[in-house]
Write an enzyme that holds these catalytic residues in place. Sequence first.
Site, PDB file in Angstrom:
ATOM      1  N   SER A 152      73.356 -76.996  29.855  1.00 44.60           N
ATOM      2  CA  SER A 152      72.794 -78.255  29.386  1.00 44.60           C
ATOM      3  C   SER A 152      74.087 -78.884  28.598  1.00 44.60           C
ATOM      4  CB  SER A 152      71.984 -77.969  28.161  1.00 44.60           C
ATOM      5  OG  SER A 152      71.145 -79.143  27.871  1.00 44.60           O
ATOM      6  N   ASP A 173      62.405 -78.824  35.690  1.00 46.18           N
ATOM      7  CA  ASP A 173      63.091 -79.194  34.478  1.00 46.18           C
ATOM      8  C   ASP A 173      62.655 -80.241  33.956  1.00 46.18           C
ATOM      9  OD1 ASP A 173      65.195 -79.940  32.448  1.00 46.18           O
ATOM     10  OD2 ASP A 173      66.556 -78.712  33.410  1.00 46.18           O
ATOM     11  N   HIS A 207      64.334 -75.784  31.990  1.00 46.96           N
ATOM     12  CA  HIS A 207      65.555 -76.223  31.797  1.00 46.96           C
ATOM     13  C   HIS A 207      66.418 -75.212  31.348  1.00 46.96           C
ATOM     14  CE1 HIS A 207      68.849 -78.919  30.815  1.00 46.96           C
ATOM     15  NE2 HIS A 207      68.857 -78.468  29.233  1.00 46.96           N
TER      16      HIS A 207
END
Length: 349
Positions: free
Chosen positions: A173, A300, A328
């Site tokens: 991320s 996601d 995610h």
Amino acid sequence: MGNAFDCMPKKGPAGGIRSRSKQSSKSRSQRKMAASEEELLHRQALAVAIQQHQLSQRFEGSMSRRIGSTSSRRRDLPDSIANGKLHPVSLENLETKKIILVHGEGFGAWCWYKTLSLLEEVGLIPIALDLKGSGIDLTDPNSVTTLENYSKPLTDYLHSLPDDEKVILVGHSFGGASVSYALECYPKKISKAVFLSATMVLDGQKPFDVFSDKLSSAEVFLKESQFLVYGNGRDKPPTGLMFDKQQIKGLYFNQSPSKDIALAAVSMRPIPLAPIMEKLSLTPENYGTAKRFFIQTLDDHMLSPDVQEKLVRDNPPHGIYKIKGSDHCPFFSRPQALNKILLEIAQLP
């Protein structure tokens, strides 16, 4: 922040100040007790998660992969992972056994516990770091005002490596921004860089721009978002970002086990805002020399597959992998599939 006058002694009978002092000590004791209870809950959740994970080692879902070149043309290679088979891991000719795991926004080294265990089982050397203001790092997240400062634990580690030693970086991320920054600073110490549903930004781009389809534009977000943290007071610019628990569950953990969601609920911390809003300066001479790989997560809700596809189209990596059925956070929802990909990448020349 309370009113400053609340801290001043009140006029009253003798002993009034002492009474106020006792109340203050009691309040501090209660806060310490609450913090200790939260830390105990965190440890208990992690212990349960590790125990259950060890009892249920199995292949989780199907996963396909494809490898591309740095040009716009791509070619499909035989899928050795989707059918559950993986070539034996050979550690003899690896450029490095060290894999540095860099968490995303709000997370910490704790989120990698499954990945750490799986990589260690085959003889690799995984290391999970806490970035500034994250995990058990004692820095106040509201005081982290630059990407350089936020990424300092990572760059300090790379700086400490001998000149002839290299590592593989894996960034999740917003951790992708820290990986990109590290590539710019220490390109010769990084064998490969893996972006796990991450902010693989271009030169001059802000990490926040990657999430703008979900969170709106930066200008609108800073004016209207209910998730902003004002660590220096409401009359000053926001310093952090923190989603509520339901928002976190929907964005990050729509496929993750409940035990890992519980672990995250007691472990995630406010996200330093300034580093997310900072434009990166990336050069072909440093950042551009690295072998980059991108792992897409196909269920996601935080970084949609369409956004991930745009990232790899705008900034083509050396290789692209996909994990089907992953939210995610594949280190929670699809740890076996993620592990197989990382092993595959580690063995590539």
